[in-house]
Design an enzyme around this catalytic site. Structure first.
Site, mmCIF file in Angstrom:
data_model
loop_
_atom_site.group_PDB
_atom_site.id
_atom_site.type_symbol
_atom_site.label_atom_id
_atom_site.label_comp_id
_atom_site.label_asym_id
_atom_site.label_seq_id
_atom_site.Cartn_x
_atom_site.Cartn_y
_atom_site.Cartn_z
ATOM 1 N N ASP A 13 0.945 -1.300 -0.231
ATOM 2 C CA ASP A 13 -0.007 0.101 -0.063
ATOM 3 C C ASP A 13 0.706 1.189 0.056
ATOM 4 O O ASP A 13 0.361 2.448 0.446
ATOM 5 C CB ASP A 13 -0.859 -0.073 1.243
ATOM 6 C CG ASP A 13 -1.775 -1.193 1.316
ATOM 7 O OD1 ASP A 13 -2.517 -1.615 0.406
ATOM 8 O OD2 ASP A 13 -1.597 -1.903 2.504
ATOM 9 N N HIS A 41 -4.359 -1.841 -5.546
ATOM 10 C CA HIS A 41 -3.839 -0.308 -5.440
ATOM 11 C C HIS A 41 -4.552 0.647 -6.164
ATOM 12 O O HIS A 41 -5.599 0.194 -6.866
ATOM 13 C CB HIS A 41 -2.503 -0.611 -6.314
ATOM 14 C CG HIS A 41 -2.569 -1.652 -7.545
ATOM 15 N ND1 HIS A 41 -2.161 -2.769 -7.690
ATOM 16 C CD2 HIS A 41 -2.849 -1.110 -8.875
ATOM 17 C CE1 HIS A 41 -2.293 -3.035 -8.836
ATOM 18 N NE2 HIS A 41 -2.629 -2.063 -9.608
#
EC number: 6.3.4.4
Length: 429
Positions: A13, A41
């Site tokens: 992340d 994502h």
């Protein structure tokens, strides 16, 4: 033209999607070398937010050919749902290609993933429950089903039968679940064959031919360094190798053809799921970073654990991946914080460790040793050069660069593609 690899330098992340999207307009191919639809994502283009899971972020770059590499595990149902979702928003997905050697996630992999996590209880790893681990287990055990098998019903049936012979025993006798019917799984995979066929390629041949022709290939690693099954915080890791070496294996591009290894790292640290996290915050500051940074999982919606920047992890990630550059993201999230701690070393049972402890036990006992930096209150989202940053923000960035041991070539100051300070060209410099 050599290849470029992008790797997460923390626990995922970090903003790899933004980095890929930023470079996507200048590359010819973007390949995802590992993972499945467990690694979400977010990419923001023109104010529009796109949350991608299985597809490479390069799918949103009009000039690039996006490829799902041989190191991935593919849930075909999730793949086409994601494609349909992008097409409904006007995105062009016609260039997408999938490696014939990528492995497939079967419905029984997802069942096994979920029941195993429940069975483990407090010892659970904290998986997404999408069957990624069981699919990789089958791959290593030589029981896996590959993309190419969908086009040969005889081979497909043999492989499904071989895989279910053992799994049905486990499901019925250990987990008290019903057995999985071979015919149902075969029909499930065959239902995707017609739509899948035009996407399938020999990705190793295509990518290496592209490099021979002077094309630029970007490898977009999923997950991150400390989720790597070998180099991560084992056992709280994923089932693949989302490091630079894994990108080579998962794409079929030899390591000598990689010219740049770019680490993507947040200006603070986050983690999803269980596992050690030395700089984790348990107070209102952790909640502040979570809310201000939008730290909620793309796939699961789970809140991410938040903590301060860890330079020990950054140095180790650089070493493991051979980083040539760092791309720092989310510097803007720290705006308004009076003093910003940075972990420069660990205290392990009274002994200072400037580098990553060797053992799992030591890392679990690691306590951060902090240096403190003055914060800033000015809005930095419009900064496009280092000189545009307030002095304290600039000092913070330069300190992180020195502590991390790798040059900072790009700095994200907002979620959009153009909200980036480019210090060094990430392709040609």
């Amino acid at each position: 033209m050599p290849a470029i690899v992008i790797v997460g330098a923390q626990w995922g992340d970090e903003g790899k999607g933004k980095a890929t999207d930023l470079l996507g307009g200048r590359v010819d191919y973007v390949v995802k070398p590992n993972g499945g639809n467990n690694a979400g994502h977010t990419v923001v283009v023109g104010g529009e937010k796109y949350e991608l899971k299985l597809l490479p972020a390069g799918i949103l770059s009009p000039n690039a050919v996006p490829i799902i590499g041989n190191g991935c595990v593919v849930n075909l149902e999730a793949l086409f749902q994601e494609i349909d979702g992008l097409q409904a928003r006007g995105a062009d997905t016609s260039k997408l290609r999938v490696s014939a050697n990528a492995h497939l996630v079967a419905p029984y992999h997802q069942v096994l993933d979920k029941v195993t996590e429940r069975f483990l209880g407090k010892r659970a790893i904290g998986t997404t429950g999408r069957g990624i681990g069981p699919a990789y287990m089958d791959k290593v055990a030589r029981l896996g089903i590959r993309v190419q098998d969908v086009f040969d019903e005889s081979i497909l049936r043999q492989k499904v039968e071989g895989s279910l012979h053992q799994k049905n025993e486990v499901l019925v006798k250990i987990y008290n679940r019903r057995s999985v019917v071979v015919d149902e799984i075969v029909e499930y995979f065959l239902s995707f064959a017609e739509r899948l066929r035009p996407l399938v390629i020999d990705s190793t041949l295509v990518l290496n031919t592209a490099l021979d022709e002077g094309k630029v290939v970007l490898m977009e690693g999923g997950q991150a360094t400390f989720l790597d099954v070998d180099h991560g915080t084992y056992p709280f890791v994923t089932s693949s190798n989302p490091t630079a070496g894994g990108a080579s294996v998962g794409s079929g591009i030899g390591p000598t053809r990689i010219s740049r290894s770019i680490g993507i790292i947040k200006a603070y640290t986050t983690r999803v799921g269980a596992g050690p996290f030395p700089t984790e915050l348990f107070d209102e500051m952790g909640v502040y970073l979570q809310k201000t940074g939008g730290e909620f999982g793309v796939n699961t919606g789970r809140p991410r654990r938040c903590g301060w920047y860890d330079a020990v992890l950054a140095r180790h990630a650089s070493r493991v991946n051979g980083f040539t550059d760092y791309f720092v993201t989310k510097l803007d999230v720290l705006t308004g914080i009076e003093q910003i701690p940075v972990c420069v070393a660990y205290d392990v049972d009274g002994v200072r460790h400037d580098e990553m402890p060797m053992t799992q036990t030591e890392f679990h006992h690691a306590k951060p040793i902090f240096e403190y930096f003055d914060g800033w209150t000015e809005d930095i989202t419009g900064a496009r050069t280092l000189a545009d940053l307030p002095e304290n923000a600039r000092n913070y960035v330069l300190a992180l660069e020195k502590l991390s041991g790798t040059r900072f070539s790009a700095i994200g100051v907002g979620p959009d593609r153009d909200q980036t300070i480019v210090v060094n060209d990430l392709i040609n410099d």
